[in-house]
Write a protein that holds these residues in place. Structure first.
Motif, PDB file in Angstrom:
ATOM      1  N   LEU A  88     -31.422 -12.467 -25.763  1.00 10.15           N
ATOM      2  CA  LEU A  88     -31.677 -11.035 -25.684  1.00 10.15           C
ATOM      3  C   LEU A  88     -32.633 -10.729 -24.527  1.00 10.15           C
ATOM      4  N   SER A  89     -33.648 -11.574 -24.335  1.00  9.18           N
ATOM      5  CA  SER A  89     -34.562 -11.388 -23.201  1.00  9.18           C
ATOM      6  C   SER A  89     -33.792 -11.427 -21.885  1.00  9.18           C
ATOM      7  N   ALA A  90     -32.883 -12.393 -21.762  1.00 10.02           N
ATOM      8  CA  ALA A  90     -32.108 -12.517 -20.535  1.00 10.02           C
ATOM      9  C   ALA A  90     -31.211 -11.306 -20.323  1.00 10.02           C
ATOM     10  N   LEU A  91     -30.569 -10.835 -21.382  1.00  8.67           N
ATOM     11  CA  LEU A  91     -29.686  -9.675 -21.255  1.00  8.67           C
ATOM     12  C   LEU A  91     -30.468  -8.426 -20.868  1.00  8.67           C
ATOM     13  N   VAL A  92     -31.597  -8.195 -21.538  1.00 10.62           N
ATOM     14  CA  VAL A  92     -32.402  -7.005 -21.244  1.00 10.62           C
ATOM     15  C   VAL A  92     -32.972  -7.090 -19.829  1.00 10.62           C
ATOM     16  N   GLY A  93     -33.502  -8.250 -19.451  1.00  9.11           N
ATOM     17  CA  GLY A  93     -34.051  -8.398 -18.108  1.00  9.11           C
ATOM     18  C   GLY A  93     -32.999  -8.183 -17.035  1.00  9.11           C
ATOM     19  N   ALA A  94     -31.809  -8.766 -17.235  1.00  7.14           N
ATOM     20  CA  ALA A  94     -30.727  -8.578 -16.271  1.00  7.14           C
ATOM     21  C   ALA A  94     -30.298  -7.122 -16.211  1.00  7.14           C
ATOM     22  N   GLY A  95     -30.188  -6.486 -17.378  1.00  9.26           N
ATOM     23  CA  GLY A  95     -29.760  -5.089 -17.411  1.00  9.26           C
ATOM     24  C   GLY A  95     -30.740  -4.166 -16.718  1.00  9.26           C
ATOM     25  N   PRO A 109     -25.540  -5.329 -26.215  1.00  5.22           N
ATOM     26  CA  PRO A 109     -26.096  -5.432 -24.867  1.00  5.22           C
ATOM     27  C   PRO A 109     -25.265  -6.297 -23.930  1.00  5.22           C
ATOM     28  N   ALA A 110     -24.604  -7.329 -24.462  1.00  9.58           N
ATOM     29  CA  ALA A 110     -23.753  -8.167 -23.613  1.00  9.58           C
ATOM     30  C   ALA A 110     -22.581  -7.364 -23.058  1.00  9.58           C
ATOM     31  N   VAL A 111     -21.962  -6.565 -23.923  1.00 12.93           N
ATOM     32  CA  VAL A 111     -20.842  -5.738 -23.465  1.00 12.93           C
ATOM     33  C   VAL A 111     -21.324  -4.679 -22.480  1.00 12.93           C
ATOM     34  N   ALA A 112     -22.450  -4.015 -22.804  1.00  5.65           N
ATOM     35  CA  ALA A 112     -22.985  -2.982 -21.909  1.00  5.65           C
ATOM     36  C   ALA A 112     -23.344  -3.563 -20.546  1.00  5.65           C
ATOM     37  N   LEU A 118     -25.924   4.355 -19.426  1.00  9.60           N
ATOM     38  CA  LEU A 118     -25.372   3.550 -20.517  1.00  9.60           C
ATOM     39  C   LEU A 118     -26.165   2.261 -20.683  1.00  9.60           C
ATOM     40  N   VAL A 119     -26.355   1.541 -19.575  1.00  5.82           N
ATOM     41  CA  VAL A 119     -27.046   0.253 -19.665  1.00  5.82           C
ATOM     42  C   VAL A 119     -28.507   0.451 -20.066  1.00  5.82           C
ATOM     43  N   THR A 120     -29.183   1.423 -19.454  1.00  7.51           N
ATOM     44  CA  THR A 120     -30.588   1.674 -19.791  1.00  7.51           C
ATOM     45  C   THR A 120     -30.743   2.046 -21.257  1.00  7.51           C
ATOM     46  N   ALA A 153     -33.120 -11.673 -15.455  1.00  7.45           N
ATOM     47  CA  ALA A 153     -33.033 -12.444 -16.696  1.00  7.45           C
ATOM     48  C   ALA A 153     -34.126 -13.499 -16.762  1.00  7.45           C
ATOM     49  N   GLY A 154     -34.302 -14.259 -15.681  1.00  2.00           N
ATOM     50  CA  GLY A 154     -35.324 -15.302 -15.674  1.00  2.00           C
ATOM     51  C   GLY A 154     -36.728 -14.739 -15.785  1.00  2.00           C
ATOM     52  N   PHE A 155     -36.981 -13.608 -15.112  1.00  2.00           N
ATOM     53  CA  PHE A 155     -38.314 -13.001 -15.146  1.00  2.00           C
ATOM     54  C   PHE A 155     -38.698 -12.595 -16.565  1.00  2.00           C
ATOM     55  N   LEU A 156     -37.802 -11.899 -17.274  1.00  2.00           N
ATOM     56  CA  LEU A 156     -38.170 -11.421 -18.606  1.00  2.00           C
ATOM     57  C   LEU A 156     -38.234 -12.568 -19.611  1.00  2.00           C
ATOM     58  N   VAL A 157     -37.414 -13.594 -19.453  1.00  2.00           N
ATOM     59  CA  VAL A 157     -37.508 -14.760 -20.335  1.00  2.00           C
ATOM     60  C   VAL A 157     -38.881 -15.419 -20.202  1.00  2.00           C
ATOM     61  N   LEU A 158     -39.363 -15.552 -18.974  1.00  2.00           N
ATOM     62  CA  LEU A 158     -40.672 -16.172 -18.760  1.00  2.00           C
ATOM     63  C   LEU A 158     -41.808 -15.292 -19.279  1.00  2.00           C
ATOM     64  N   VAL A 159     -41.696 -13.976 -19.061  1.00  2.45           N
ATOM     65  CA  VAL A 159     -42.739 -13.076 -19.561  1.00  2.45           C
ATOM     66  C   VAL A 159     -42.766 -13.091 -21.085  1.00  2.45           C
TER      67      VAL A 159
END
Length: 338
Positions: free
Chosen positions: A64-71, A199-202, A247-249, A290-296
């Motif tokens: 979920l962190s990766a999806l949100v960060g990427a989005g 979130p994956a679909v969005a 939509l994504v936000t 994705a990587g940034f939010l996973v690390l945070v």
């Protein structure tokens, strides 16, 4: 560069699963994942507790962190092209404020959908209603010009922020107030496998839609007249970009709360790495965000363990100095002609 970003993302996700209040060795993490995915391997190499930590608790949260960060990162890229402003981010168009109203209302007032109380679903509904309001107001007042769209979004966002604060103050249960405030600070706690589908679909739909318009986004950066000369209808493209970013936000904010600076910092960092062509910036932003939010999120769980810091607080604390450093570097590069 893309290979390096992908490798860093894998390493970040491995660390996000391995470390926390209880440490699971990285090699055990991969053994559990390999066994869960393929049904191969020897389960005696790890405990049932480690299996539950890896598969049921941390992997959904890391994904979920990766999806949100990427989005948030790709929406930040699109928003900056949409309004031709390098300081724009997904939260300036008011959509996140609409998601906050919906989510906080569901928490504080117990609003339910089809008999099920869900602040995530309420957040998506609030975001989409706000998108419609901002779009109609901007069109009514003369079209989707960058400055007008930005001003309408900011005004609507501040109005909805006042509604959100009022709802929190009117809560008659301290537990609901704490839940609403924790969500407003941004949190990925309690992520479940069931939370990942939407979130994956969005994100997939948003990435495909934005990549299909990457050439048009390049044209917008040099002005509407030049874009029209290149055969790019600026107003129609802005409407399509606004729809995709909204939509994504809406989906990401509804699930994670207000997580600032990801959509502002990551696009600038990515442009320093791969240039300004959106055909490269968008996929690079997916990996970097994705990587940034996973690390945070890992830091949020690790710094005060077993307690955790709301991830939105850390992104703001980390993002502000990083953004200033990126701006200083960009200025030095422009002065040297690089």
């Amino acid at each position: 560069m893309f290979t390096a970003l992908a490798v860093l993302l894998v390493l970040a996700m491995t660390a996000g699963i391995a470390y926390g209040s209880v440490t699971v060795p990285p090699d055990v993490v991969w053994q559990v994942l390999f066994h869960r995915i393929t049904a191969l391997g020897d389960p005696s190499g790890w405990t049932l507790t480690q299996d539950a930590i890896v598969w049921d608790l941390r992997l959904p949260r890391v994904l979920l962190s990766a999806l949100v960060g990427a989005g948030l990162a790709v929406v930040g890229v699109a928003t900056q092209a949409l309004v031709r402003n390098p300081l724009a981010d997904p939260f300036l168009l008011g959509i996140s404020s609409g998601a906050s109203v919906g989510a906080v209302a569901s928490i504080v007032l117990g609003v339910s959908f089809w008999g099920v109380t869900s602040h995530a679903l309420a957040g998506v509904v609030g975001a989409m209603l706000t998108f419609g309001l901002v779009y109609l107001l901007a069109r009514t007042w003369g079209g989707l010009a960058p400055t007008r769209l930005l001003l309408v979004g900011v005004v609507v966002g501040y109005a909805l922020l006042g509604v959100t604060n009022y709802l929190v103050l009117q809560a008659d249960d301290p537990g609901k107030t704490n839940s609403a405030l924790f969500w407003l600070f941004g949190s990925l706690a309690g992520a479940r496998w069931a939370d990942l589908g939407v979130p994956a679909v969005a994100l997939a739909v948003g990435i495909v839609a934005l990549l299909a318009r990457a050439r048009g986004m390049n044209a917008l950066l040099v002005g509407d007249e030049t874009a029209a000369g290149l055969g790019v209808p600026a107003n129609r493209l802005r409407g399509e970009l606004f729809t995709s970013t909204s939509l994504v936000t809406g989906v990401m904010v509804a699930l994670s709360g207000a997580i600032y600076f990801v959509g502002l910092v990551v696009p600038h960092a990515v442009r320093l790495l791969v240039g300004s062509d959106h055909r490269r910036v968008l996929p690079a932003a997916v990996l970097a965000g994705a990587g940034f939010l996973v690390l945070v999120d890992l830091l949020a769980r690790f710094l005060l363990r077993p307690q955790e810091i709301p991830v939105g607080v850390l992104t703001s604390v980390i993002g502000a100095p990083v953004f200033l450093a990126l701006m200083a570097r960009r200025r030095r590069l422009s002065e040297t002609g690089l």
